[in-house]
Design an enzyme around this catalytic site. Structure first.
Site, PDB file in Angstrom:
ATOM      1  N   LYS A   9     -10.221   0.463  -1.792  1.00 18.49           N
ATOM      2  CA  LYS A   9     -10.394   0.142  -0.374  1.00 18.49           C
ATOM      3  C   LYS A   9     -11.794   0.519   0.093  1.00 18.49           C
ATOM      4  CE  LYS A   9      -8.177   0.774   4.133  1.00 18.49           C
ATOM      5  NZ  LYS A   9      -7.124   1.485   4.891  1.00 18.49           N
ATOM      6  N   CYS A  32      -4.547  -2.649   4.005  1.00 21.13           N
ATOM      7  CA  CYS A  32      -4.223  -2.202   5.363  1.00 21.13           C
ATOM      8  C   CYS A  32      -5.121  -2.900   6.382  1.00 21.13           C
ATOM      9  CB  CYS A  32      -4.313  -0.686   5.444  1.00 21.13           C
ATOM     10  SG  CYS A  32      -3.585  -0.009   6.956  1.00 21.13           S
ATOM     11  N   GLU A  83       0.846  -1.204   0.000  1.00 22.18           N
ATOM     12  CA  GLU A  83       0.000   0.000   0.000  1.00 22.18           C
ATOM     13  C   GLU A  83       0.877   1.247   0.000  1.00 22.18           C
ATOM     14  OE1 GLU A  83      -3.355   2.108   2.925  1.00 22.18           O
ATOM     15  OE2 GLU A  83      -1.781   0.799   3.733  1.00 22.18           O
TER      16      GLU A  83
END
Length: 539
Positions: free
Chosen positions: A348, A401, A277
């Protein structure tokens, strides 16, 4: 032994200051049971919290006991959030506030669990499972309310890949937490009032449950054989520190690092290359703009037939024509020397408050909070997580994440992918316990789904994780290491019970655990109805 312990704790339990110290100590001890500390005797903090709630004298007192324990638990478990504010010296003053306000806020869930337990706990030793059920329920709520923050649930006290962790394949990490807390709380029955035989029986049941977790998990691991597929994955860790990313000179060096590691010669050409990321401090739109030198250098590093999964921010048009910004994993493929093309995009879904978007944005912006957290614009959430299928790559579920903290984001039966890729920018948290615990929590998604997990971060810990939650061999890059991991993707195992049924077993356990509290609740309700009926007849 527990009788002696209860006797020795009696003076502390009878004084306010002593109870405060014990509550904080209980939370700290429970936190130290988690990796990387691994002090499993800290699990005995849960029966101590149960006793503190019972001896508090009131529902309000029980709430404060639970909150203090939660503050200690999350203080130890989440102190590393302060590290992110040290990246920018102008924000360093916010670090201590973040490290204290976060535990204070999520500690409320522990406080509410203790308060409700104090209110509805039945007489007798059945209250042990009531405590475990309520604690597990509020842990689940902590992971879901206001998008949730499921960091270090009780079940994750067992190191992922250990024998004790394997029950998560049946019940998920929340169900494992219920069983763990119920078992250790049962040991606390030895220090409770009641017939000695009954107390010993409950404690024996708890010890037997713990033994069954470990023995059953050990048997599962005894039959666990990693079978590689023909898909070779290269995980790139460039060791780019977060505080040194923001100058033009640093940017040039970062691009060169990722290009060189991607193009590094190996015994076999990797099929998939994974970047973490936020790999580059620039958006996908800028890096791959027509004629951009950096995009051309990356395209040369990716060979024909390879796919690059790159964690990059990107901009896209919104419904009103204004740009929207996404934190994305972008699949770039070269299918025959014609250059890179975008084969798939995952945006995301679960964003980090104050890190990726500002809650109540207009109000917070008017109050000047946006300038304090240095967020020029919010990221927009993508759709609910779903697998992507890049060319020549097995179907994969991206998790960006802290999405890897959430059970259930990966299809476990119908539509199940072949693997999970978790890209994360843990460089924000340096060489603290945060990245190590994040690795542990992400590995639970492998146990729950029976899928291998590929984890890529800029500074560690990057690893190939097998379907039982174990790091495969020595295929791991720790904090401060730069390099690549070339590893064949393991085959998935058969669909797990958790993958098939999700949290169903967890909810059955919680409901079953609350059954002993029903008779006193019904009696209270009956008295209230009776009093109301009498009052109506008097009127």
């Amino acid at each position: 032994m527990m009788d002696n312990l209860a006797t020795s704790l009696r003076p502390a339990l009878s004084g306010r200051f002593g109870r405060i110290v014990l509550a904080l100590a209980a939370g700290i001890a429970a936190a130290l049971a988690h990796p990387p500390f691994g002090m499993l005797p800290g699990l005995l903090a849960y029966p101590l919290l149960m006793i503190l709630a019972e001896r508090s004298g009131s529902v309000r007192g029980a709430f404060w006991m639970g909150w203090l324990a939660g503050f200690g638990y999350f203080g130890v478990g989440c102190w590393w959030v302060a590290e992110a504010f040290l990246v920018n010296p102008a924000q360093a003053w916010m670090g201590p506030f973040a490290a204290s306000l976060l535990p204070a806020g999520i500690g409320l869930f522990w406080g509410m669990a203790a308060a409700v337990y104090r209110r509805i706990a039945p007489p007798g030793l059945g209250r042990v499972v009531v405590f475990a059920a309520l604690f597990a329920l509020f842990e689940w709520l902590r992971g879901h309310v206001l998008t949730g923050f499921p960091w270090n649930p009780a079940g994750a006290s067992w190191a992922a890949g250990s024998a004790g962790s394997q029950f998560a394949a049946v019940s998920g990490v929340y169900g494992l937490g219920f069983v763990t807390v119920a078992a250790v709380a049962a040991l606390g029955a030895l220090g409770m009032p009641g017939p000695r035989k009954a107390r010993a029986g409950i404690a024996l049941a708890g010890a037997t449950t713990l033994a069954a977790l470990v023995i059953g998990g050990g048997l599962r691991l005894a039959d666990a054989e990693v079978r590689p597929t023909q898909t070779l994955v290269r995980i790139v860790q460039a060791d780019v520190q977060q505080e040194s990313k923001w100058t033009p000179e640093a940017y040039r060096s970062i691009v060169d690092r990722y290009v060189n590691l991607t193009a590094r010669q190996g015994a076999v050409l990797p099929d998939v290359v994974v970047w973490p990321e936020g790999a580059l401090p620039a958006s996908f739109n800028d890096v791959f703009a027509p004629g951009a030198a950096d995009g051309e250098a990356i395209a040369r590093a990716v060979r024909p037939g390879q796919t690059l999964l790159a964690g990059l921010a990107r901009a896209g048009p919104g419904p009103d024509g204004r740009p929207l910004y996404y934190n994305s994993l972008i699949a770039l493929s070269d299918e025959g020397g014609a250059g890179l093309r975008v084969a798939a995009v995952y945006d995301k879904h679960r964003l980090v408050p104050f890190g990726e978007y500002l809650p109540l944005g207009r109000l917070m912006g008017a109050l000047g909070v946006r300038s304090l957290v240095h967020m020029p614009a919010d990221f927009s959430p993508g759709p609910r997580p779903a697998p992507i299928i890049p060319p020549n790559v097995p179907a994969v579920q991206p998790l960006i994440c802290y999405e890897s903290l959430y059970p259930g984001f990966t299809p476990g039966s119908a539509g199940r992918p072949d693997w999970i890729v978790n890209v994360s920018n843990d460089a924000w948290f340096g060489a603290t316990s945060g990245p190590l615990q994040h690795l542990n929590l992400a590995s639970y998604r492998a146990i729950e789904t029976g899928l291998p997990v590929v984890r890529a971060t800029p500074t560690g810990v990057s690893a190939m994780i097998d379907p039982w939650g174990r790091v495969v061999g020595d295929q791991r890059l720790d904090s401060g290491e730069s390099g690549v991991i070339d590893a064949y993707l393991p085959q998935p195992v058969a669909i797990t019970p958790y993958g098939r049924f999700g949290d169903l077993l967890f909810w059955l356990m919680v409901l079953g655990g609350l059954l002993p509290s029903l008779p006193p609740l019904l009696r209270r309700l009956w008295r209230l109805i009776g009093i109301g009926g009498i009052a109506s007849r008097v009127r």
